[in-house]
Scaffold this active site. Sequence first.
Site, PDB file in Angstrom:
ATOM      1  N   ASP A  24       2.735 -17.456   8.002  1.00 44.92           N
ATOM      2  CA  ASP A  24       3.821 -17.904   8.895  1.00 44.92           C
ATOM      3  C   ASP A  24       5.092 -18.405   8.195  1.00 44.92           C
ATOM      4  O   ASP A  24       5.699 -19.407   8.629  1.00 44.92           O
ATOM      5  CB  ASP A  24       3.303 -19.011   9.826  1.00 44.92           C
ATOM      6  CG  ASP A  24       2.163 -18.545  10.717  1.00 44.92           C
ATOM      7  OD1 ASP A  24       1.793 -17.368  10.653  1.00 44.92           O
ATOM      8  OD2 ASP A  24       1.625 -19.386  11.476  1.00 44.92           O
ATOM      9  N   LYS A 129       0.003 -13.261  15.357  1.00 43.07           N
ATOM     10  CA  LYS A 129      -1.122 -14.047  15.890  1.00 43.07           C
ATOM     11  C   LYS A 129      -0.612 -15.025  16.952  1.00 43.07           C
ATOM     12  O   LYS A 129       0.397 -15.698  16.753  1.00 43.07           O
ATOM     13  CB  LYS A 129      -1.823 -14.799  14.747  1.00 43.07           C
ATOM     14  CG  LYS A 129      -0.944 -15.798  14.006  1.00 43.07           C
ATOM     15  CD  LYS A 129      -1.704 -16.351  12.812  1.00 43.07           C
ATOM     16  CE  LYS A 129      -0.960 -17.432  12.073  1.00 43.07           C
ATOM     17  NZ  LYS A 129      -0.651 -18.631  12.824  1.00 43.07           N
ATOM     18  N   LYS A 132      -3.086 -20.686  16.109  1.00 40.74           N
ATOM     19  CA  LYS A 132      -2.840 -21.303  14.807  1.00 40.74           C
ATOM     20  C   LYS A 132      -3.690 -20.595  13.748  1.00 40.74           C
ATOM     21  O   LYS A 132      -3.255 -20.385  12.629  1.00 40.74           O
ATOM     22  CB  LYS A 132      -3.148 -22.802  14.857  1.00 40.74           C
ATOM     23  CG  LYS A 132      -2.350 -23.582  15.910  1.00 40.74           C
ATOM     24  CD  LYS A 132      -0.845 -23.406  15.757  1.00 40.74           C
ATOM     25  CE  LYS A 132      -0.081 -24.233  16.793  1.00 40.74           C
ATOM     26  NZ  LYS A 132       1.349 -23.863  16.827  1.00 40.74           N
ATOM     27  N   CYS A 162      -1.567 -24.175  10.603  1.00 40.08           N
ATOM     28  CA  CYS A 162      -2.009 -22.771  10.572  1.00 40.08           C
ATOM     29  C   CYS A 162      -2.737 -22.398   9.287  1.00 40.08           C
ATOM     30  O   CYS A 162      -3.640 -21.553   9.310  1.00 40.08           O
ATOM     31  CB  CYS A 162      -0.821 -21.861  10.815  1.00 40.08           C
ATOM     32  SG  CYS A 162      -0.223 -21.993  12.517  1.00 40.08           S
TER      33      CYS A 162
HETATM   34  N1  TIU Z   1       2.355 -22.009  11.405  1.00 44.54           N
HETATM   35  C1  TIU Z   1       2.057 -23.242  11.854  1.00 44.54           C
HETATM   36  O1  TIU Z   1       1.576 -24.079  11.112  1.00 44.54           O
HETATM   37  N2  TIU Z   1       2.417 -23.543  13.171  1.00 44.54           N
HETATM   38  C2  TIU Z   1       2.753 -24.791  13.603  1.00 44.54           C
HETATM   39  O2  TIU Z   1       3.029 -24.983  14.788  1.00 44.54           O
HETATM   40  N3  TIU Z   1       2.793 -25.795  12.677  1.00 44.54           N
HETATM   41  C3  TIU Z   1       3.227 -27.058  12.838  1.00 44.54           C
HETATM   42  O3  TIU Z   1       3.066 -27.861  11.913  1.00 44.54           O
HETATM   43  N4  TIU Z   1       3.836 -27.407  13.955  1.00 44.54           N
END
Ligand code: TIU
Length: 223
Positions: A24, A129, A132, A162
């Site tokens: 991500d 995806k 998370k 995630c």
């Molecule tokens: N990719 C991921 O970690 N998504 C989140 O929403 N992370 C946060 O820390 N908010």
Amino acid sequence: MNMIAAEPFDFPLDPACAALIIIDMQRDFLEPGGFGAALGNDVSLVQAIVPTVRALLDAARACGLTIIHTRECHRPDLSDCPSAKRDRGNPALRIGDPGPMGRILIAGEPGAEIVPELAALPGEHVIDKPGKGAFYATGLGDLLAEGGITQLIFAGVTTEVCVQTTMREANDRGFDCLLAEDATASYFPEFRRATLEMIRAQGAIVGWTAPVELIASALKPEF
Ligand code: TIU
């Protein structure tokens, strides 16, 4: 097989059975005006790891490793976004709302793209995806099985959300998981630190951690 002096003990890397999975590293999490910022976070903390993730990516590319990028994003009609996720908290912008980088966390919008420095090259896998964890409602499990992958090297954001969720999903599926310590970040530095510790505690209960320099050395193309 090449031993990496990881924590809590050596990680026996076999590049033929290993994949790098970068979680991500999207504009929505790294740039002002995206989802991460809308949740009230300081995105500079996660932006800072781009060069380290790039160093790991370069080493993995030079070694011919399988490379997987993930993106947290949803269909434009939000049919894969539970209302419990969209309605949680009180963000300035909710998933699907129009923002400065297009609709927040929606596939195909500029904000959902991986930052240019880390963009996927042809032949690399990109997994979208809705959750998370990267195994939930995706083809990741089949992709890894088809490639004979048994070891996963993790990088990306955020460490405790995630990245950790996906590591735990992978660990329960039998993968050996190694997290690149300086190629992962959180909006909360103490959460990153705690996550690294809890992953490798109790005899690597979730997996191993090691710095990029040691992982990159083990990925030298002499294999
Ligand atoms: N990719 C991921 O970690 N998504 C989140 O929403 N992370 C946060 O820390 N908010």
